[in-house]
Motif scaffolding. Structure first.
Motif, short mmCIF file in Angstrom:
data_model
loop_
_atom_site.label_atom_id
_atom_site.label_comp_id
_atom_site.label_asym_id
_atom_site.label_seq_id
_atom_site.Cartn_x
_atom_site.Cartn_y
_atom_site.Cartn_z
N ASN A 69 0.81 -1.36 -0.01
CA ASN A 69 0.09 -0.10 0.02
C ASN A 69 0.99 1.16 -0.11
OD1 ASN A 69 -2.55 -1.27 0.29
ND2 ASN A 69 -2.31 -1.53 2.50
N ARG A 80 0.29 -4.95 2.22
CA ARG A 80 -1.01 -5.38 2.32
C ARG A 80 -0.82 -6.87 2.13
NH1 ARG A 80 -5.64 -2.58 -0.01
NH2 ARG A 80 -7.04 -3.98 -0.48
N THR A 95 2.39 -8.88 6.72
CA THR A 95 1.17 -8.31 6.27
C THR A 95 0.72 -7.44 7.37
OG1 THR A 95 0.57 -10.19 5.09
CG2 THR A 95 -1.33 -8.94 5.40
#
Length: 172
Positions: A69, A80, A95
């Protein structure tokens, strides 16, 4: 030590964005992801949008993939999605985490600068080197970062792959 390699220009056409490709010596998975990215670009656009790509179609190992992102402030990037191979490398799940968190400062700065270059230029970025920063200097890596467009046409996300190999060139 990380070696930065410029992407090599192919043919330039006035009506379309310049074509780029990874260096000839790049890992086959790096080249295949780049080819997929190019094939998913809508006509006349410099980069595909996130909705133009389908992870089920990726011609590369999913554990080696990442999706970043792009944020408006620090941290500039967050994972992401980060494949299992990347979590193995960093020794923790990535993540949702900021890009470069937990890395030594020189390597963290270089990693973020590479992502910023891709985000600002809208062009792919490639680098290779060893993994000494994480205590695995006996392993090498290749990384390709590919911009994905948002609604305004600017870079909204970054798709990437990191391939890891031993001294004999065998994938790890």
């Amino acid at each position: 030590m990380t070696l930065l390699a410029p992407l090599e220009p192919q043919t330039r056409h006035a009506a379309s964005p310049p074509e780029w490709r990874p260096p000839r010596h790049a890992h086959a998975s790096v080249r295949r992801l780049h080819e997929y990215w190019v094939s998913r670009r809508p006509s006349g656009l410099a980069m595909p949008r996130r909705l133009d790509i389908d992870p089920a179609e990726f011609p590369v190992p999913l554990p080696n993939l990442l999706l970043l992102n792009i944020l408006d402030g620090k941290p500039w990037f967050t994972y992401r999605v980060a494949g299992a191979k990347l979590s193995w490398l960093y020794r923790r799940p990535l993540t949702g985490q900021p890009l470069g968190e937990g890395m030594p400062e020189p390597e963290r700065t270089e990693l973020i600068a590479g992502a910023m270059s891709v985000a600002s230029s809208g062009m792919p970025g490639y680098r290779r080197g060893d993994l000494g920063w994480c205590g695995r200097d006996y392993l090498d890596f290749e990384e390709l970062l590919l911009p994905l467009a948002g609604a305004d046409g600017g870079t909204a996300m970054i798709l990437g792959i990191m391939m890891i190999s031993d001294p004999q060139g065998k994938d790890c």
